[in-house]
Design a protein around this motif. Sequence first.
Motif, mmCIF file in Angstrom:
data_model
loop_
_atom_site.group_PDB
_atom_site.id
_atom_site.type_symbol
_atom_site.label_atom_id
_atom_site.label_comp_id
_atom_site.label_asym_id
_atom_site.label_seq_id
_atom_site.Cartn_x
_atom_site.Cartn_y
_atom_site.Cartn_z
ATOM 1 N N ALA A 56 0.882 -1.176 0.000
ATOM 2 C CA ALA A 56 0.000 0.000 0.000
ATOM 3 C C ALA A 56 0.914 1.219 0.000
ATOM 4 N N ILE A 57 0.821 2.035 -1.048
ATOM 5 C CA ILE A 57 1.730 3.163 -1.244
ATOM 6 C C ILE A 57 0.942 4.469 -1.212
ATOM 7 N N PRO A 58 1.411 5.467 -0.470
ATOM 8 C CA PRO A 58 0.696 6.754 -0.407
ATOM 9 C C PRO A 58 0.501 7.358 -1.803
ATOM 10 N N GLY A 59 -0.721 7.815 -2.079
ATOM 11 C CA GLY A 59 -1.018 8.459 -3.342
ATOM 12 C C GLY A 59 -1.133 7.528 -4.534
ATOM 13 N N HIS A 60 -1.143 6.220 -4.287
ATOM 14 C CA HIS A 60 -1.197 5.252 -5.379
ATOM 15 C C HIS A 60 -2.111 4.101 -4.993
ATOM 16 N N ARG A 61 -2.729 3.461 -5.994
ATOM 17 C CA ARG A 61 -3.593 2.307 -5.738
ATOM 18 C C ARG A 61 -3.058 1.084 -6.464
ATOM 19 N N ASN A 62 -2.841 0.030 -5.711
ATOM 20 C CA ASN A 62 -2.474 -1.265 -6.275
ATOM 21 C C ASN A 62 -3.656 -2.212 -6.108
ATOM 22 N N VAL A 63 -3.883 -3.047 -7.107
ATOM 23 C CA VAL A 63 -5.031 -3.955 -7.065
ATOM 24 C C VAL A 63 -4.552 -5.395 -6.925
ATOM 25 N N LEU A 64 -5.080 -6.065 -5.906
ATOM 26 C CA LEU A 64 -4.771 -7.468 -5.643
ATOM 27 C C LEU A 64 -6.052 -8.284 -5.719
ATOM 28 N N ARG A 65 -6.008 -9.382 -6.458
ATOM 29 C CA ARG A 65 -7.190 -10.258 -6.536
ATOM 30 C C ARG A 65 -7.045 -11.389 -5.522
ATOM 31 N N ILE A 66 -8.045 -11.508 -4.658
ATOM 32 C CA ILE A 66 -8.074 -12.593 -3.686
ATOM 33 C C ILE A 66 -9.358 -13.394 -3.893
ATOM 34 N N GLU A 67 -9.357 -14.609 -3.394
ATOM 35 C CA GLU A 67 -10.566 -15.439 -3.462
ATOM 36 C C GLU A 67 -10.482 -16.533 -2.416
ATOM 37 N N ALA A 68 -11.566 -16.723 -1.697
ATOM 38 C CA ALA A 68 -11.656 -17.802 -0.713
ATOM 39 C C ALA A 68 -12.535 -18.909 -1.292
ATOM 40 N N SER A 69 -12.013 -20.108 -1.317
ATOM 41 C CA SER A 69 -12.780 -21.225 -1.881
ATOM 42 C C SER A 69 -13.951 -21.617 -0.988
ATOM 43 N N GLU A 70 -13.767 -21.449 0.330
ATOM 44 C CA GLU A 70 -14.795 -21.851 1.286
ATOM 45 C C GLU A 70 -15.068 -20.712 2.275
ATOM 46 N N PRO A 71 -16.297 -20.656 2.818
ATOM 47 C CA PRO A 71 -16.574 -19.663 3.876
ATOM 48 C C PRO A 71 -15.654 -19.887 5.071
ATOM 49 N N GLY A 72 -15.332 -18.818 5.754
ATOM 50 C CA GLY A 72 -14.474 -18.924 6.925
ATOM 51 C C GLY A 72 -13.820 -17.596 7.243
#
Length: 205
Positions: A151-167
Amino acid sequence: MSVVHPAGPAADAIAKLWWVMLIGATLIFLFVMALLTVAYRKNAAGVRDHKLERIWIVGLGICFSISILAALLAYGLVVGERLLPRPAENVVSVTAVGRQWDWSFTYADLPGRTTERVLHIPAGRPVDVSITTTDVIHSFWVPRLAGKLDAIPGHRNVLRIEASEPGEYAGVSSEFNGKGYHGHYFSVVAHDAEGWSAFLRGESR
């Protein structure tokens, strides 16, 4: 928090990469140890076999190691490319804002809603996390769901996450950012379909 116990497709790819690199590094190590043994070995007459040494050093010590390292590099690049966020159906968009020493999350599907230290996502759907910070550099990391991203000040980085199961999955800021760093953590709650609908209706916190 273990990266070798993945709970989502991105983390699974990273875990496989880790195992492949471990195996490759182990093979190189074993061959280097074998080369050291050959380098000090003498034949029955007490004379070193320099021809055999050259075969081992060039054929296995150099060619084998370069081949393994090249294969690992290629595999790592392919995995890294596949982890990049790409257009997909049913992607959920959220924003993560880091600060000393906390995280807050907002949701594109729920304008005006903010949660502190707890990120809510639906299980079984890709989630694009837009990561930024209000002060110094932090790092967003949920080891069982995906890799980490700064996480960088003044900038946006996009990360894709996914959980296979609830929890519930533990997250942490993995970038040193001051005296409160040891407590800079958060959690990700992955809901089933009913739980996610309840969250969007404001019935879940």
